[in-house]
Design an enzyme around this catalytic site. Structure first.
Site, mmCIF file in Angstrom:
data_model
loop_
_atom_site.group_PDB
_atom_site.id
_atom_site.type_symbol
_atom_site.label_atom_id
_atom_site.label_comp_id
_atom_site.label_asym_id
_atom_site.label_seq_id
_atom_site.Cartn_x
_atom_site.Cartn_y
_atom_site.Cartn_z
ATOM 1 N N GLU A 408 0.534 -1.244 0.097
ATOM 2 C CA GLU A 408 0.070 -0.182 -0.051
ATOM 3 C C GLU A 408 0.743 1.156 -0.070
ATOM 4 O O GLU A 408 0.818 2.088 0.747
ATOM 5 C CB GLU A 408 -0.807 0.069 1.307
ATOM 6 C CG GLU A 408 -2.076 -1.125 1.229
ATOM 7 C CD GLU A 408 -3.068 -0.676 0.108
ATOM 8 O OE1 GLU A 408 -2.947 0.405 -0.596
ATOM 9 O OE2 GLU A 408 -4.141 -1.480 0.154
ATOM 10 N N GLU A 477 -3.948 -10.440 -0.397
ATOM 11 C CA GLU A 477 -4.715 -10.606 0.926
ATOM 12 C C GLU A 477 -6.304 -10.785 0.404
ATOM 13 O O GLU A 477 -6.684 -10.460 -0.548
ATOM 14 C CB GLU A 477 -4.909 -9.092 1.563
ATOM 15 C CG GLU A 477 -3.576 -8.526 2.109
ATOM 16 C CD GLU A 477 -3.555 -7.302 2.467
ATOM 17 O OE1 GLU A 477 -4.768 -6.557 2.962
ATOM 18 O OE2 GLU A 477 -2.333 -6.607 2.842
HETATM 19 C C1 IPT Z 1 -5.104 -3.735 3.499
HETATM 20 C C2 IPT Z 1 -3.808 -3.312 4.104
HETATM 21 O O1 IPT Z 1 -2.899 -3.739 3.163
HETATM 22 C C3 IPT Z 1 -3.688 -4.358 5.400
HETATM 23 O O2 IPT Z 1 -2.563 -4.061 6.024
HETATM 24 C C4 IPT Z 1 -4.871 -4.182 6.328
HETATM 25 O O3 IPT Z 1 -4.824 -2.970 6.649
HETATM 26 C C5 IPT Z 1 -6.138 -4.781 5.512
HETATM 27 O O4 IPT Z 1 -6.171 -3.763 4.275
HETATM 28 C C6 IPT Z 1 -7.457 -4.600 6.357
HETATM 29 O O5 IPT Z 1 -7.214 -5.137 7.686
HETATM 30 S S1 IPT Z 1 -5.526 -2.230 2.583
HETATM 31 C C7 IPT Z 1 -7.226 -2.004 2.480
HETATM 32 C C8 IPT Z 1 -7.361 -0.567 1.555
HETATM 33 C C9 IPT Z 1 -7.597 -3.076 1.345
#
Ligand code: IPT
Length: 956
Positions: A408, A477
């Protein structure tokens, strides 16, 4: 003394070039222990002269190093996800910049060699100025990265004075905006290392594997004179730069074969562990050793509820063992390189690793990325420095298969430059970075939280961008595991298996980052953002892991283990089908055991002969010998488990890796209760074992138990996913008044052998509602209820649940059921629940989500018994099944609670007996509930039979 270095965007000056992390036979001293410590509110307020021998630190306190000062009574932790907790004007930071001065006086061991030496910091958050014996060594930056200083000539036999001034905020903070607690200090090891002249400065092992020839290619890059020996392979004194080829067994996450050897010179011997593997991208598919790999991964932050990111080693091991035991095969080290020990464990036990650089500038997103360091030349060196320190430190780990530039940080020239450097420095591993949306400088296409439909599109290569289309795809993710959830894992797996280049993903995230605290009564609970008085915070968004803060698995981990089991067992042609979903290994390491159960009780068991099955293949084996099915009453199920045949490093023989169930016979339904006649007496109605209020028609007693009889219930304490940002279902439910429904009794009709109660259930102030008719019949000891519901008017939203709620005396604290279990299950997260007979207590049915919310649902109960210590209680049967929750507080109390300690047991046990609940989804960050798991207002009926259990009759 000037503190301008704090805001300098350049890498900290004074340190040695980065090199591989290793320990050798050379002497070293850990400087862990109790240091002297003083926290000042700003650099300006910090005392002068802390580096001097004669500085008087007697007024300071003791601090455990490694450790964070905020977790040792100095200042407070603070949590933000995206936003910087200070004004954004890079590289400037607040002048109110908490500054922790650390001092340690240490002696050298008597046999300390007279050689050069380095002082190594494995992690200091966020910036430190370091002095030894009055001499300034330099400045550290890059919190989760190592820094080494040359200190040989400065050392004294005793009375060495090490002074470290640590600042909470620095230019580096702009690059360290990860979604986690802001915690400062010297939080990883500090070590003094003797560096013998003529020793091994650095080395890079190359251990490729050719899956066609079965040959490994081995070499070491190092200074001239460095040799490599691997006795097990007959390699002796292979000079740096020379290459040898040998027949070897490859390394993989499933079979982590390591060869022990040494990199050595006359002056130093470094033990090394070599894993042979080759990572490649072939036809748009990522392969290791010629095989497509599927990442069944998790994102792992380092966290401990008392120590924060100063994670003691036993918890790194605990993480790895838990992962392996739950079929996790991959880890993304979100969002920084972990303590090096973790990577050793990944090599040993077998986990594919994406090693990620310590870099995130997410907070610039709030400014539409204006001023983002990723595209600002002032920061180029800082970006390169961080990646160099990552790659150089970790390059010798076979477990690492991808480098990740960070998280990010949007896109820009500094990231492109970092990618180019990385690819050149280590061509053996592809480069990952999700934020390069066009895939201009990365080797794999990566997305976060893409919904199933988008993954399907990517799977079909339906993408206008040609470059992206040609690359392997992964979800760095997905399946946000916040609170109760995620739902929809199974459907992701189906996509991962459908498309070869869709190579899995990494659940967000491994662990809840709760911090342990105690209430006034000494009860422990876990704190989250805002609990420390932070002005800017993101609440419980930091509580989104597959395991709770104390590392007890949440139900989501069981679901993960089941969905991603590497062996799938089900019904096949004439028997049991066994599919091998491993990427690399066969099934020889497993034994298969079966058990035949009737109504949840085992009647026979044995082991199943399963031939070797290659990865990606399946086999049908005949059913084990079972009694003729016509001779067995009740519901018959065959359960087959795949267990480890022998102990492994991560689990003992007998550990269940996978299981499946085959339904064999169905039960014949019990005859409905009917026949007794309704009796009226003063103000109440009696029907079989039930007593009803004559005015409301509500059941008030069953057998000897006072109850608050079943009524329609549509509400659940919203989950984090219900409250989710994109599809705030809970907001719609609340707007529709589902949390405060009123029950109007239209008619209590007690003629003959049935009691019929007609009601309308509806929210205040709104026009729609639900007609609910209760039909009660009974025989002497059983009461049967059929509830018919029918929506009326325009329902504006889905329903959290559709079912009944009742309350029974608190003494009925034991539960037993035949249905799905043992853990909680929801419509879109229920793979881990098997059919069986389970017993528990009301208290143990609760899942202690750090932020209280709906939890603990048990699915598909054929029957449920709630009983007291004496064995008396109530039995509830479904026609055929129902879901239930049982808790000592109401849904409204659960909804109101903010921490686990807010939940105080009342006098009653509240039962929800449901036809259905809305799915879970992952809308806390990502897609909501898939259409097939959404619960709509609809015409429905639910039939249940209630009977009192007397201790004598407890066997029923
Ligand atoms: C995404 C982040 O990469 C991760 O660190 C964490 O914050 C997650 O979201 C949520 O828990 S970024 C998000 C804009 C999808």
């Amino acid at each position: 003394m000037s503190s301008s270095y704090v805001e300098d965007p350049a890498p900290g000056p004074g340190s040695l070039p980065p090199r591989a992390a290793f320990s050798s036979g050379a002497r070293s001293v850990s400087l862990a222990g109790t240091w002297r410590f003083l926290l000042s509110p700003s650099p300006a307020a910090a005392p002068d002269g802390i580096e001097r021998d004669d500085f008087d630190d007697r007024g300071w306190t003791g601090l455990t190093v490694p450790g964070h000062w905020q977790l040792q009574g100095h200042g407070n932790p603070a949590y933000t996800n995206v936003r910087y907790p200070f004004p954004v004007r890079p590289p400037l930071v607040p002048s109110d910049n908490p500054t922790g001065d650390h001092r340690l006086v240490f002696a050298l061991p008597d046999d300390w060699p007279d050689e050069p030496a380095v002082l190594r910091f494995d992690g200091v958050d966020s910036c430190a100025r370091v002095w030894l014996n009055g001499e300034e060594l330099g400045v550290t930056r890059g919190s989760r990265l190592p820094t080494e200083f040359a200190v040989g000539p400065l050392l004294r036999p005793r009375g060495n004075v090490l002074a470290v001034r640590v600042h909470q905020w620095s230019s580096g903070s702009y690059l360290e905006d990860q979604d986690m607690w802001w915690l400062s200090g010297i939080f990883r090891a500090v070590t003094l290392l003797s560096r013998p002249v003529g020793g091994v400065e650095d080395y890079q092992l190359h251990a490729d594997y050719d899956h066609v020839s079965g040959l490994g290619t081995l070499s070491v890059t190092a200074a001239e004179g460095v040799l490599l020996s691997v006795p097990e392979l007959g390699v002796e004194n292979l000079p740096a730069g020379a290459v040898t080829q040998l027949a070897v067994e490859p390394w993989s996450a499933e079979s982590p074969r390591l060869y022990h050897g040494e990199v050595h010179t006359a002056a130093e011997r470094v033990p090394v562990r070599i894993g042979f593997r080759t990572v490649a991208i072939e036809d748009g598919v990522l392969t290791v050793n010629g095989r497509r790999v599927l990442f069944r991964g998790v994102n792992r932050h380092e966290h401990h509820p008392r120590f924060g990111r100063a994670l003691p080693r036993e918890f790194a091991l605990a993480d790895v063992l838990l992962m392996k035991r739950h079929n996790v095969n991959a880890v993304r080290t979100s969002h920084y390189p972990p303590d090096p020990y973790f990577l050793e464990l990944c090599d040993t036990h077998g986990l594919w690793v994406i090693d990620e650089c310590d870099l995130e500038t997410h907070g610039f997103g709030e400014l539409d990325w204006a001023g983002n360091p990723s595209d600002d030349p002032r920061w180029t060196e800082a970006y390169l420095d961080r990646m160099r320190r990552t790659v150089e430190r970790d390059k010798n780990h076979p477990s690492i298969v991808l480098w990740s530039l960070g998280n990010e940080a949007h896109t820009g020239r500094n990231l492109a430059a970092t990618a180019a450097w990385t690819r050149e420095r280590d061509p053996s591993r592809p480069v990952h970075y999700e934020g390069d949306f066009e895939c201009e400088y990365v080797d794999v296409h990566s997305r976060m939280y893409a919904d199933h439909a988008e993954v399907d599109r990517i799977g079909r290569r339906d993408d206008p961008n040609e470059r992206r289309r040609s690359l392997p795809f992964l979800l760095c993710e997905f399946a946000h595991a916040m609170g109760n959830g995620p739902g929809g894992l199974l459907e992701y797996r189906e996509l991962f298996e459908r498309y070869p280049h869709v190579q899995g993903g990494f659940v967000w995230e491994w662990l809840d980052h709760g911090l342990a605290r105690h209430d006034e009564d000494g009860r422990e609970y876990f704190a989250y953002g805002g609990d420390f008085g932070e002005l800017i915070h993101d609440g419980n968004f930091v509580i989104d892991g597959l395991v709770h803060p104390d590392r007890t698995p949440s139900p989501a981990l069981a679901e993960f283990a089941k969905v991603f089991e590497p062996v799938r067992i089900g019904a096949g042609a004439g028997g049991v089908q066994i599919e091998n979903h491993h990427d690399v290994v066969g099934l020889a390491h497993l034994v298969f055991r079966w058990s035949h159960e009737h109504d949840g009780l085992e009647s026979s068991a044995g082991s199943l002969a399963v031939p070797e099955v290659l990865p990606g293949q399946s086999v049908d084996v005949p059913l084990p010998p079972l009694p003729p099915l016509s001779t067995v009453a009740g519901e018959g199920v065959l359960t087959v488990r795949a267990e480890l045949a022998a102990d492994t490093a991560w689990a003992s023989a007998g550990h269940v890796v996978a299981w499946g169930q085959l339904p064999l016979t169905t039960a014949t339904a019990a005859p409905p209760a009917a026949g007794t006649v309704l009796v009226r007496d003063s103000g109440s109605l009696r029907l079989g074992p039930g007593v009803f209020d004559a005015d409301t028609g509500r059941l008030v007693a069953l057998g000897g138990h006072r109850v608050e009889g079943p009524r329609l219930d549509l509400w659940r304490a919203p989950t984090d996913n219900d409250r989710g940002s994109d599809e705030p279902e809970a907001g719609q439910w609340r707007a529709a008044g589902l949390h405060r429904l009123q029950h109007r009794v239209a008619e209590v009709d007690g003629g003959g052998s049935a009691l019929v109660v007609r009601t309308r259930v509806a929210p205040p102030g709104l026009g729609f509602g639900m007609l609910a008719d209760y039909h009660w019949t009974a025989d002497h000891d059983r009461l049967r209820l059929r509830v018919d519901v029918e929506p009326e008017g325009d329902w504006p939203c889905t329903l959290p649940r559709l079912g009944l709620r009742m309350a029974v005396p608190g003494a009925l604290g034991s539960v037993e059921w035949f249905g799905a279990g043992p853990g909680e299950a929801y419509a879109d997260s229920r793979q881990a629940a098997r059919i069986g007979r389970f017993s528990s207590t009301v208290d143990a049915l609760q899942t202690p989500y750090v932020y209280p919310q709906e939890n603990g649902n048990r699915a598909d109960a054929r029957w449920l018994r709630v009983t007291s210590a004496s064995g008396a209680g109530i039995r509830i049967e479904g026609e055929p099944v129902f879901d239930f929750t049982a808790r000592r507080w109401t849904s409204e109390e659960l909804d109101a609670a903010r921490h686990t300690v807010d939940l105080v047991p009342g006098e009653l046990v509240h039962l929800n007996l449901d036809l259905a609940q809305h799915g879970l989804g992952t809308a806390s960050c990502g897609p909501g509930v898939l259409p097939r798991y959404r619960l709509h207002a609809q015409k429905a009926s639910l039939t249940l039979t209630f009977s009192p259990i007397t201790p004598e009759g407890a066997a029923r």
